[in-house]
Design an enzyme around this catalytic site. Sequence first.
Site, PDB file in Angstrom:
ATOM      1  N   ASN A   1      28.301  -6.039 -12.242  1.00 53.55           N
ATOM      2  CA  ASN A   1      27.926  -6.020 -13.651  1.00 53.55           C
ATOM      3  C   ASN A   1      26.546  -6.152 -13.721  1.00 53.55           C
ATOM      4  O   ASN A   1      25.674  -5.742 -14.597  1.00 53.55           O
ATOM      5  CB  ASN A   1      28.561  -7.068 -14.404  1.00 53.55           C
ATOM      6  CG  ASN A   1      30.002  -6.841 -14.655  1.00 53.55           C
ATOM      7  OD1 ASN A   1      30.353  -5.970 -15.365  1.00 53.55           O
ATOM      8  ND2 ASN A   1      30.791  -7.344 -13.695  1.00 53.55           N
TER       9      ASN A   1
ATOM     10  N   HIS B   1      20.724 -11.990  -5.040  1.00 50.34           N
ATOM     11  CA  HIS B   1      20.395 -10.902  -5.742  1.00 50.34           C
ATOM     12  C   HIS B   1      18.745 -10.715  -5.698  1.00 50.34           C
ATOM     13  O   HIS B   1      18.179 -11.765  -5.851  1.00 50.34           O
ATOM     14  CB  HIS B   1      20.568 -11.041  -7.366  1.00 50.34           C
ATOM     15  CG  HIS B   1      21.992 -11.382  -7.719  1.00 50.34           C
ATOM     16  ND1 HIS B   1      22.856 -10.474  -8.049  1.00 50.34           N
ATOM     17  CD2 HIS B   1      22.692 -12.579  -7.728  1.00 50.34           C
ATOM     18  CE1 HIS B   1      23.815 -10.981  -8.227  1.00 50.34           C
ATOM     19  NE2 HIS B   1      23.978 -12.167  -8.067  1.00 50.34           N
TER      20      HIS B   1
ATOM     21  N   ALA C   1      24.149 -13.525 -13.756  1.00 50.49           N
ATOM     22  CA  ALA C   1      23.733 -13.970 -12.561  1.00 50.49           C
ATOM     23  C   ALA C   1      22.483 -13.741 -12.167  1.00 50.49           C
ATOM     24  O   ALA C   1      21.901 -14.272 -11.138  1.00 50.49           O
ATOM     25  CB  ALA C   1      24.832 -13.155 -11.534  1.00 50.49           C
TER      26      ALA C   1
HETATM   27  N1  LIG Z   1      27.012 -10.224 -15.969  1.00 56.42           N
HETATM   28  C1  LIG Z   1      26.886 -10.801 -14.730  1.00 56.42           C
HETATM   29  O1  LIG Z   1      25.826 -11.271 -14.358  1.00 56.42           O
HETATM   30  C2  LIG Z   1      28.116 -11.326 -14.154  1.00 56.42           C
HETATM   31  C3  LIG Z   1      29.571 -10.800 -14.751  1.00 56.42           C
HETATM   32  N2  LIG Z   1      30.991 -11.199 -14.103  1.00 56.42           N
HETATM   33  C4  LIG Z   1      32.055 -10.372 -14.770  1.00 56.42           C
HETATM   34  O2  LIG Z   1      32.593 -11.204 -15.786  1.00 56.42           O
HETATM   35  C5  LIG Z   1      34.026 -11.320 -15.896  1.00 56.42           C
HETATM   36  C6  LIG Z   1      34.719 -12.676 -15.557  1.00 56.42           C
HETATM   37  O3  LIG Z   1      34.588 -13.083 -14.206  1.00 56.42           O
HETATM   38  P1  LIG Z   1      35.255 -14.359 -13.631  1.00 56.42           P
HETATM   39  O4  LIG Z   1      35.598 -15.413 -14.591  1.00 56.42           O
HETATM   40  O5  LIG Z   1      34.717 -14.620 -12.261  1.00 56.42           O
HETATM   41  O6  LIG Z   1      36.832 -13.314 -13.317  1.00 56.42           O
HETATM   42  P2  LIG Z   1      38.085 -14.174 -12.893  1.00 56.42           P
HETATM   43  O7  LIG Z   1      38.734 -13.205 -12.252  1.00 56.42           O
HETATM   44  O8  LIG Z   1      37.982 -15.256 -12.294  1.00 56.42           O
HETATM   45  O9  LIG Z   1      38.647 -14.287 -14.348  1.00 56.42           O
HETATM   46  C7  LIG Z   1      38.833 -13.240 -15.175  1.00 56.42           C
HETATM   47  C8  LIG Z   1      40.118 -13.372 -16.136  1.00 56.42           C
HETATM   48  O10 LIG Z   1      40.122 -12.661 -17.331  1.00 56.42           O
HETATM   49  C9  LIG Z   1      41.662 -12.024 -17.162  1.00 56.42           C
HETATM   50  N3  LIG Z   1      41.637 -10.675 -17.754  1.00 56.42           N
HETATM   51  C10 LIG Z   1      41.000  -9.640 -17.182  1.00 56.42           C
HETATM   52  N4  LIG Z   1      41.188  -8.712 -18.162  1.00 56.42           N
HETATM   53  C11 LIG Z   1      41.767  -9.049 -19.252  1.00 56.42           C
HETATM   54  C12 LIG Z   1      42.161  -8.533 -20.429  1.00 56.42           C
HETATM   55  N5  LIG Z   1      41.839  -7.156 -20.639  1.00 56.42           N
HETATM   56  N6  LIG Z   1      42.680  -9.291 -21.459  1.00 56.42           N
HETATM   57  C13 LIG Z   1      43.060 -10.562 -21.242  1.00 56.42           C
HETATM   58  N7  LIG Z   1      42.299 -11.121 -19.923  1.00 56.42           N
HETATM   59  C14 LIG Z   1      42.084 -10.541 -19.071  1.00 56.42           C
HETATM   60  C15 LIG Z   1      41.887 -12.148 -15.803  1.00 56.42           C
HETATM   61  O11 LIG Z   1      43.505 -11.845 -15.385  1.00 56.42           O
HETATM   62  P3  LIG Z   1      44.043 -11.034 -14.242  1.00 56.42           P
HETATM   63  O12 LIG Z   1      43.674 -11.839 -13.327  1.00 56.42           O
HETATM   64  O13 LIG Z   1      45.577 -10.966 -14.708  1.00 56.42           O
HETATM   65  O14 LIG Z   1      43.483  -9.581 -14.292  1.00 56.42           O
HETATM   66  C16 LIG Z   1      41.428 -13.270 -15.339  1.00 56.42           C
HETATM   67  O15 LIG Z   1      42.361 -14.372 -15.376  1.00 56.42           O
HETATM   68  C17 LIG Z   1      34.285 -10.352 -14.865  1.00 56.42           C
HETATM   69  O16 LIG Z   1      34.359  -8.972 -15.514  1.00 56.42           O
HETATM   70  C18 LIG Z   1      33.084 -10.256 -13.803  1.00 56.42           C
HETATM   71  O17 LIG Z   1      32.824  -9.340 -12.941  1.00 56.42           O
HETATM   72  C19 LIG Z   1      30.671 -12.071 -13.224  1.00 56.42           C
HETATM   73  C20 LIG Z   1      29.804 -12.635 -12.379  1.00 56.42           C
HETATM   74  C21 LIG Z   1      28.210 -12.280 -13.135  1.00 56.42           C
HETATM   75  O1  LIG Z   2      28.031 -13.060  -9.981  1.00 56.87           O
HETATM   76  C1  LIG Z   2      27.572 -12.276  -9.469  1.00 56.87           C
HETATM   77  O2  LIG Z   2      26.745 -12.663  -8.247  1.00 56.87           O
HETATM   78  C2  LIG Z   2      27.180 -10.868  -9.819  1.00 56.87           C
HETATM   79  C3  LIG Z   2      28.619 -10.472 -10.189  1.00 56.87           C
HETATM   80  O3  LIG Z   2      29.679 -11.001  -9.918  1.00 56.87           O
HETATM   81  C4  LIG Z   2      28.676  -9.295 -11.162  1.00 56.87           C
HETATM   82  O4  LIG Z   2      27.661  -8.634 -11.443  1.00 56.87           O
HETATM   83  O5  LIG Z   2      29.691  -8.653 -11.593  1.00 56.87           O
END
Ligand SMILES: NC(=O)C1=CN([C@@H]2O[C@H](COP(=O)(O)OP(=O)(O)OC[C@H]3O[C@@H](n4cnc5c(N)ncnc54)[C@H](OP(=O)(O)O)[C@@H]3O)[C@@H](O)[C@H]2O)C=CC1
Ligand SMILES: O=C([O-])CC(=O)C(=O)O
Length: 263
Positions: A181, A210, A117
Amino acid sequence: MTTLGLIGYGAIARDIVSAFPPDAVDWLMLLREGASPELPANVSVVARIEQLIEAKPLAVVEAASQGAVATYIPALLEAGIPTVVASVGALADATLHARIAAAGRSGGARLILPAGALGGLDYLRAIAALPDARVRYTSRKPPTAWEAELASLGLSAERDAVTLFEGTPAEAASAYPKNLNAAFAVALAVGAEKVTVRVIADPKATGNSHEIEAESAAGTALFSMVNAPSPGNPKTSALTALSLVAALRDLLDMDLLDMGGRR
Ligand SMILES: NC(=O)C1=CN([C@@H]2O[C@H](COP(=O)(O)OP(=O)(O)OC[C@H]3O[C@@H](n4cnc5c(N)ncnc54)[C@H](OP(=O)(O)O)[C@@H]3O)[C@@H](O)[C@H]2O)C=CC1
Ligand SMILES: O=C([O-])CC(=O)C(=O)O
């Protein structure tokens, strides 16, 4: 056809799949047991990490959760499979971080930590060498991204902004694994000891914003991102999937895949 792996099928994963032409990539998707979302024709489900590894994908993208990073990434790296991780906050756990680094060395596979992000991480990596560098990271999202957290504190941010947290990036990433994250991506770039984090639920926020303020002998910098939320998840910036797709394309040297002029 190129085979790629994906862990999770939420907001980011859906955007990643749709960013590639369906006739260029076969996706193997590791889902939670019992999950049965509707999937495009070029996506098949595997139930266990061993099946994903046996299929020898060119790379795997984690877009699931910090828990999924801990459970699956060491095995993928040990098997020599390059892995792109969205839930970088998992590395706030120093033991897991060391285990993942060792797995990468033993399997000779790269762990790719995309900017997600954020932007400006190249600047932070450059000033990491300066002992006086100090960085303040502020995450500001509308109350809809913080509904559960505000309710559990008996707070409302409908009228005024609420500061939910001030502390270290590791504390932030562990306390808010679905929202912070990015705080740990800042820490990985410049060094956790140089970073302080603020988290604000703000009714005036027009997107997921951010702010990175940096100060060092090299000068001062202010990076400010106002990201549109993902249509599938208000906690997540739509930019994150774009960043993961860009990282994947770099990793694979995308001449491998015909992007149909969308490069
Ligand atoms: N690095 C960055 O800047 C950012 C990182 N992120 C991170 O990226 C990840 C994905 O985000 P996003 O797509 O929005 O999340 P969502 O909640 O939309 O989707 C995540 C999916 O993964 C599934 N899931 C979670 N844990 C597992 C597992 N152990 N095995 C299999 N499936 C699993 C969830 O199922 P269930 O709903 O059943 O848990 C859900 O269907 C998150 O951890 C988020 O915090 C997001 C934004 C920015
Ligand atoms: O997507 C964003 O704005 C940031 C976020 O959720 C994360 O860092 O997990």
